[in-house]
Write a protein that holds these residues in place. Structure first.
Motif, mmCIF file in Angstrom:
data_model
loop_
_atom_site.group_PDB
_atom_site.id
_atom_site.type_symbol
_atom_site.label_atom_id
_atom_site.label_comp_id
_atom_site.label_asym_id
_atom_site.label_seq_id
_atom_site.Cartn_x
_atom_site.Cartn_y
_atom_site.Cartn_z
ATOM 1 N N LEU A 43 -3.758 -1.019 -7.882
ATOM 2 C CA LEU A 43 -4.696 -0.284 -7.121
ATOM 3 C C LEU A 43 -6.069 -1.036 -7.272
ATOM 4 O O LEU A 43 -6.823 -1.552 -6.341
ATOM 5 C CB LEU A 43 -5.121 1.057 -7.543
ATOM 6 C CG LEU A 43 -5.960 1.987 -6.493
ATOM 7 C CD1 LEU A 43 -5.519 2.080 -5.116
ATOM 8 C CD2 LEU A 43 -5.880 3.588 -7.106
ATOM 9 N N ASP A 92 -6.619 1.444 0.306
ATOM 10 C CA ASP A 92 -6.011 2.386 0.744
ATOM 11 C C ASP A 92 -4.574 2.399 0.152
ATOM 12 O O ASP A 92 -4.142 1.083 0.053
ATOM 13 C CB ASP A 92 -5.884 2.789 2.087
ATOM 14 C CG ASP A 92 -5.335 1.532 2.953
ATOM 15 O OD1 ASP A 92 -5.724 0.290 2.745
ATOM 16 O OD2 ASP A 92 -4.192 1.891 3.481
ATOM 17 N N MET A 93 -3.943 3.221 -0.261
ATOM 18 C CA MET A 93 -2.904 3.442 -1.027
ATOM 19 C C MET A 93 -2.146 4.725 -0.807
ATOM 20 O O MET A 93 -2.728 5.934 -0.799
ATOM 21 C CB MET A 93 -2.813 3.003 -2.267
ATOM 22 C CG MET A 93 -1.405 2.970 -3.008
ATOM 23 S SD MET A 93 -1.550 2.351 -4.629
ATOM 24 C CE MET A 93 -1.729 0.477 -4.347
ATOM 25 N N VAL A 95 -6.886 7.200 -1.820
ATOM 26 C CA VAL A 95 -5.446 7.363 -2.334
ATOM 27 C C VAL A 95 -4.717 8.585 -1.929
ATOM 28 O O VAL A 95 -5.440 9.657 -2.119
ATOM 29 C CB VAL A 95 -5.139 7.072 -3.897
ATOM 30 C CG1 VAL A 95 -3.461 7.194 -4.086
ATOM 31 C CG2 VAL A 95 -5.469 5.845 -4.265
ATOM 32 N N ASP A 142 0.815 -1.376 0.095
ATOM 33 C CA ASP A 142 0.040 0.083 -0.148
ATOM 34 C C ASP A 142 0.642 1.303 0.010
ATOM 35 O O ASP A 142 0.323 2.318 0.487
ATOM 36 C CB ASP A 142 -0.924 0.021 1.217
ATOM 37 C CG ASP A 142 -0.313 0.098 2.461
ATOM 38 O OD1 ASP A 142 0.869 0.193 2.415
ATOM 39 O OD2 ASP A 142 -0.877 -0.395 3.375
#
Ligand SMILES: [Zn+2]
Ligand SMILES: [Zn+2]
Length: 251
Positions: free
Chosen positions: A73, A83-84, A112, A54
């Protein structure tokens, strides 16, 4: 610290090498450096769960370093990991919002965070127990080299660059410098590295960097492996390694 070379190639397809990506296994979790085309599949082949990734540090926004980022993603989202955090040079925010904007159905479903960095900045990626600092590489677009410092070791990743002091200074006393080497000796090229242009500068750092692992090979590099190592050995005391896809190094 375990370093897995996911992709050691470039924008031109070739056998056995996909585009740029290096996975750094830290105690907490893996951290991904660049995510070119083919890297997501290599994550699988390396036996790593893509949903464990992530945090991505992008050296620059050329396609051979970012093409699989949205694919990662999406793969994560399909497995409920939404989430990233993406770190990158100037321009990363605008680039990413335009890119994600083309896929409206994903917009609402992922969270993100994009963090733009300037050369010289130091930070700790969220959720990691390591320090990262960056320096400006010399390339045709804004590009960052990264130094990762953890209790397990210190590495530097050059991104795409001509050999330059900012990157080599960043690598002083690092255990490992991962440096691009796009073309063989004798190639006239700007914005990239050849063994001869690297050796010109490397002599000043001959005992100041642990080992060097070369990556980002154009097809022209094929057949020049031995002479590359032989040439750099004359200017550098540490080990010279040529990266292969799915090769692992342990610090
Ligand atoms: Zn590039
Ligand atoms: Zn590249």
């Amino acid at each position: 610290m375990e370093i897995t070379f996911l992709g050691t190639g470039v924008a031109i397809p070739q056998k056995g090498r996909v585009q740029s990506g290096v996975l750094v296994g830290l105690e907490e979790k893996p951290l991904l450096l660049d995510c070119g085309s083919g890297v997501l599949n290599r994550v699988f082949e390396a036996g790593v769960r893509h949903t464990d990734i992530d945090t991505v540090l992008l050296s620059h926004l050329h396609l051979d370093h970012v093409a699989d980022l949205l694919c990662l993603l999406k793969a994560n989202w399909l497995m409920d990991k939404t989430d990233m955090r993406i770190y990158g040079p100037e321009g990363t925010e605008e680039w990413f919002s335009k890119l994600l904007g083309l896929y409206e159905y994903m917009l609402e479903k992922v969270e993100v965070e994009v963090i733009e960095l300037s050369p010289g900045e130091e930070f700790t990626p969220e959720g990691f127990d390591c320090e990262v600092s960056c320096a400006a590489s010399v390339h045709s677009v804004p590009t960052l080299a990264y130094r990762l410092m953890s209790g397990e070791g210190e590495i530097v990743y050059s991104g795409d660059t001509e050999p330059c002091r900012d990157v080599l200074d960043l690598a002083v006393e690092a255990d490992l410098l991962i440096h691009e080497c796009s073309f063989p000796t004798g190639t006239e090229v700007t914005n990239h590295t050849t063994p001869s242009t690297l050796s010109d500068l490397l002599e000043e750092y001959r005992d100041e960097i642990g080992s060097i692992c070369l990556t980002h090979f154009y097809p022209e590099m094929q057949g020049h492996e031995k002479e590359t190592i032989y040439r750099l050995k004359r200017y550098f005391e540490g080990e010279i390694i040529l990266a292969e896809d799915l090769m692992k190094l342990e610090l």
